[in-house]
Design an enzyme around this catalytic site. Structure first.
Site, PDB file in Angstrom:
ATOM      1  N   VAL A   1      -2.780   9.619  -7.403  1.00 57.05           N
ATOM      2  CA  VAL A   1      -2.000  10.333  -6.500  1.00 57.05           C
ATOM      3  C   VAL A   1      -0.508  10.472  -6.991  1.00 57.05           C
ATOM      4  CG1 VAL A   1      -0.848  10.269  -4.059  1.00 57.05           C
ATOM      5  CG2 VAL A   1      -3.302   9.881  -4.567  1.00 57.05           C
TER       6      VAL A   1
ATOM      7  N   LEU B   1       0.748  -1.111   0.052  1.00 59.08           N
ATOM      8  CA  LEU B   1       0.100   0.028  -0.090  1.00 59.08           C
ATOM      9  C   LEU B   1       0.754   1.448  -0.181  1.00 59.08           C
ATOM     10  CD1 LEU B   1      -2.761  -1.074   2.370  1.00 59.08           C
ATOM     11  CD2 LEU B   1      -2.670  -1.328   0.061  1.00 59.08           C
ATOM     12  N   HIS B   2       0.356   2.127  -0.889  1.00 59.32           N
ATOM     13  CA  HIS B   2       0.991   3.599  -0.893  1.00 59.32           C
ATOM     14  C   HIS B   2      -0.028   4.575  -0.684  1.00 59.32           C
ATOM     15  CE1 HIS B   2      -0.406   3.582  -4.840  1.00 59.32           C
ATOM     16  NE2 HIS B   2       0.248   2.529  -5.125  1.00 59.32           N
TER      17      HIS B   2
ATOM     18  N   GLY C   1      -8.872   3.729  -8.560  1.00 61.25           N
ATOM     19  CA  GLY C   1      -7.891   4.957  -8.803  1.00 61.25           C
ATOM     20  C   GLY C   1      -8.001   5.163 -10.399  1.00 61.25           C
TER      21      GLY C   1
ATOM     22  N   MET D   1       2.218   7.210  -8.221  1.00 60.04           N
ATOM     23  CA  MET D   1       2.396   6.163  -7.234  1.00 60.04           C
ATOM     24  C   MET D   1       1.981   4.858  -7.832  1.00 60.04           C
ATOM     25  SD  MET D   1       2.214   7.716  -3.533  1.00 60.04           S
ATOM     26  CE  MET D   1       3.041   9.224  -3.052  1.00 60.04           C
TER      27      MET D   1
ATOM     28  N   HIS E   1      -3.303   4.165  -2.605  1.00 62.23           N
ATOM     29  CA  HIS E   1      -4.334   3.415  -2.011  1.00 62.23           C
ATOM     30  C   HIS E   1      -4.928   4.260  -0.737  1.00 62.23           C
ATOM     31  CE1 HIS E   1      -1.241   0.271  -3.677  1.00 62.23           C
ATOM     32  NE2 HIS E   1      -2.633  -0.148  -4.376  1.00 62.23           N
TER      33      HIS E   1
ATOM     34  N   GLN F   1      -9.044   0.233 -16.539  1.00 58.77           N
ATOM     35  CA  GLN F   1      -9.471  -0.537 -15.596  1.00 58.77           C
ATOM     36  C   GLN F   1     -10.713   0.114 -14.766  1.00 58.77           C
ATOM     37  OE1 GLN F   1      -7.323  -2.803 -12.326  1.00 58.77           O
ATOM     38  NE2 GLN F   1      -7.920  -1.004 -10.983  1.00 58.77           N
TER      39      GLN F   1
ATOM     40  N   ASP G   1      -5.265   3.647 -12.956  1.00 55.24           N
ATOM     41  CA  ASP G   1      -5.703   2.758 -13.783  1.00 55.24           C
ATOM     42  C   ASP G   1      -6.702   2.947 -14.621  1.00 55.24           C
ATOM     43  OD1 ASP G   1      -3.577   0.559 -12.768  1.00 55.24           O
ATOM     44  OD2 ASP G   1      -4.381   1.236 -11.218  1.00 55.24           O
TER      45      ASP G   1
HETATM   46  P1  AMP Z   1      -3.334  -2.137  -7.192  1.00 57.21           P
HETATM   47  O1  AMP Z   1      -3.006  -2.462  -5.785  1.00 57.21           O
HETATM   48  O2  AMP Z   1      -2.185  -1.467  -7.921  1.00 57.21           O
HETATM   49  O3  AMP Z   1      -4.085  -3.097  -7.818  1.00 57.21           O
HETATM   50  O4  AMP Z   1      -4.280  -0.765  -7.002  1.00 57.21           O
HETATM   51  C1  AMP Z   1      -5.324  -1.161  -6.294  1.00 57.21           C
HETATM   52  C2  AMP Z   1      -6.293   0.306  -6.475  1.00 57.21           C
HETATM   53  O5  AMP Z   1      -5.543   1.470  -6.311  1.00 57.21           O
HETATM   54  C3  AMP Z   1      -6.796   0.614  -8.140  1.00 57.21           C
HETATM   55  O6  AMP Z   1      -8.005   0.880  -8.058  1.00 57.21           O
HETATM   56  C4  AMP Z   1      -5.659   1.454  -8.282  1.00 57.21           C
HETATM   57  O7  AMP Z   1      -6.360   2.149  -9.578  1.00 57.21           O
HETATM   58  C5  AMP Z   1      -5.543   2.350  -7.234  1.00 57.21           C
HETATM   59  N1  AMP Z   1      -4.230   3.186  -7.359  1.00 57.21           N
HETATM   60  C6  AMP Z   1      -2.916   2.671  -7.643  1.00 57.21           C
HETATM   61  N2  AMP Z   1      -2.024   3.479  -7.558  1.00 57.21           N
HETATM   62  C7  AMP Z   1      -2.851   4.887  -7.524  1.00 57.21           C
HETATM   63  C8  AMP Z   1      -2.327   6.278  -7.540  1.00 57.21           C
HETATM   64  N3  AMP Z   1      -0.965   6.659  -7.685  1.00 57.21           N
HETATM   65  N4  AMP Z   1      -3.407   7.151  -7.347  1.00 57.21           N
HETATM   66  C9  AMP Z   1      -4.628   6.789  -6.977  1.00 57.21           C
HETATM   67  N5  AMP Z   1      -5.106   5.519  -6.993  1.00 57.21           N
HETATM   68  C10 AMP Z   1      -4.221   4.429  -7.312  1.00 57.21           C
END
Ligand code: AMP
Length: 284
Positions: free
Chosen positions: A176, A33-34, A147, A184, A37, A153, A150
Site C-alpha cells: 500500500v 499501524l498504517h 505485506g 507506507m 497494516h 521477509q 517486505d
Molecule cells: P511491520 O509492522 O513493519 O513489521 O509490518 C507488519 C506487516 O505489515 C508486514 O507483513 C509488512 O510487510 C506489512 N506491511 C508494512 N508496510 C506495508 C505496506 N505499505 N503495504 C502492505 N503491507 C505492509
C-alpha cells in the site's frame, strides 16, 4: 477488541477458538499501524472467524545500532484502529516473556536470510523467523498475512513454514502506497519534511526500472545504473543496495526474463527505507 498480554492466556484463547471450529487469521505487526497494516487486517477479517493482530517491537530483529529504542510505540491509537476493523485479539506480549531467560532456540532460514537486506542487517531475518515461529505456536493461525512491502521477509517466512511443516498458509498482499508512490511504513514517521519529499525517489526508481524493462531492456546492469543515478540525484541519500534477483533464490539475474524482483534499500538521512516490485517478462 481484547488486549492479551499473557502468552498462556493467548494460547488458551486460540485453543478455545479452535475447539469451537473457528478459523484464525493472524497479522503480525510491530505497531504504529498504517493503511498497509490495515489492508492485511481487512483481508484477515474477510477470510477468518477470529482475527488476531500481534503488536510487538521485536528486539531480536534489530541490530545493536539500529532504531529499536526510537521505534514508534502507540498502543492506544493502534487498539482504536483494531477495534474499528473488528479485530478480536491484540496480542501484546513483553520481550521478557517472548524470550525467557536462558533461551537457546532460534529459527534460521539459511541462504535466503543472508541476501539483500540480510547483508546489511546481519541477524535481522533470524530475529524475524524466530519471533514468527513463536507467534505461530502461540496463536495457531490457519492463515497468516504479510505485506509484499517486505518481499524478502515474505519469501523467507514461506520457506520456513514449508520446511518446518507448519500447518499455516501464508498470504502475501500488495504494497500500500501514499499518493506520491512512497510505500507506507511506520519508519516514514522519522522523515523530516524535506526527506519525506525526497523519499518518493525509491518508488520513482522502481517505476523507471519497470518502464525500461517494458521497453525491452534485458540487461540488469543498465537498469540498476539508471536507478542508482536517479537516487543519487536526490541529496541526502545513500544506497545500501539496488538489485534485480530471481524470486526463488534471491540471486542477481544475469538477464531479465521470467519473474524477477527489483528490490532496493536506501537511506534518506538517518532513515533506512526499502521498496520492491516484481516484474514478469516472457522467456522468449
Ligand atoms: P511491520 O509492522 O513493519 O513489521 O509490518 C507488519 C506487516 O505489515 C508486514 O507483513 C509488512 O510487510 C506489512 N506491511 C508494512 N508496510 C506495508 C505496506 N505499505 N503495504 C502492505 N503491507 C505492509
Amino acid at each position: 477488541v481484547k488486549i492479551v498480554r499473557s502468552i498462556r492466556k493467548m494460547q488458551l484463547l486460540s485453543r478455545d477458538a479452535r475447539l469451537r471450529r473457528k478459523s484464525i487469521g493472524f497479522v503480525p505487526t510491530m505497531g504504529a499501524l498504517h493503511a498497509g497494516h490495515l489492508s492485511l487486517i481487512r483481508r484477515a477479517r474477510l477470510d477468518s472467524d477470529i482475527v488476531t493482530v500481534s503488536i510487538f517491537v521485536n528486539p531480536t530483529q534489530f541490530g545493536p545500532h539500529e532504531d529499536f529504542k526510537k521505534y514508534p510505540r502507540m498502543l492506544s491509537r493502534d487498539a482504536a484502529l483494531c477495534r474499528k476493523e473488528g479485530v478480536d485479539f491484540i496480542f501484546y506480549p513483553s520481550a521478557a516473556a517472548m524470550y525467557p531467560k536462558g533461551d537457546k532456540t532460534f529459527v534460521t532460514v539459511e541462504d535466503l536470510s543472508s541476501k539483500l537486506c540480510g547483508l546489511f542487517r546481519p541477524g535481522h531475518f533470524k530475529g524475524v523467523t524466530t519471533v514468527v515461529a513463536k507467534f505461530f505456536n502461540i496463536i495457531n493461525p490457519d492463515v497468516a498475512y504479510f505485506g509484499q512491502k517486505d518481499a524478502q521477509q515474505a519469501i523467507i517466512i514461506k520457506q520456513m513454514a514449508r520446511d518446518l511443516h507448519m500447518p499455516v498458509s501464508i498470504r502475501v498482499l500488495p504494497t500500500v502506497r501514499e499518493k506520491d508512490g512512497l510505500a507506507m511504513s511506520s519508519r516514514n514517521l522519522y522523515l523530516s519534511e524535506a526527506e519525506r519529499r525526497g523519499a518518493v525517489v525509491l518508488s520513482q526508481a522502481i517505476r523507471e526500472a519497470r518502464q525500461m524493462i517494458q521497453k525491452g531492456v534485458r540487461n540488469p546492469r543498465l537498469v540498476i545504473a539508471k536507478m542508482k543515478a536517479l537516487i543519487r540525484k536526490k541529496g541526502n541519500t545513500r544506497v545500501d543496495y539496488v538489485s534485480i534477483v530471481d524470486i526463488c533464490g534471491l540471486n542477481p539475474v544475469q538477464r531479465i526474463r521470467g519473474k524477477v524482483l527489483i528490490a532496493l534499500a536506501v537511506w534518506m538521512g538517518k532513515t533506512r527505507l526499502i521498496d520492491n516490485s516484481t516484474v514478469e517478462v516472457p522467456y522468449a
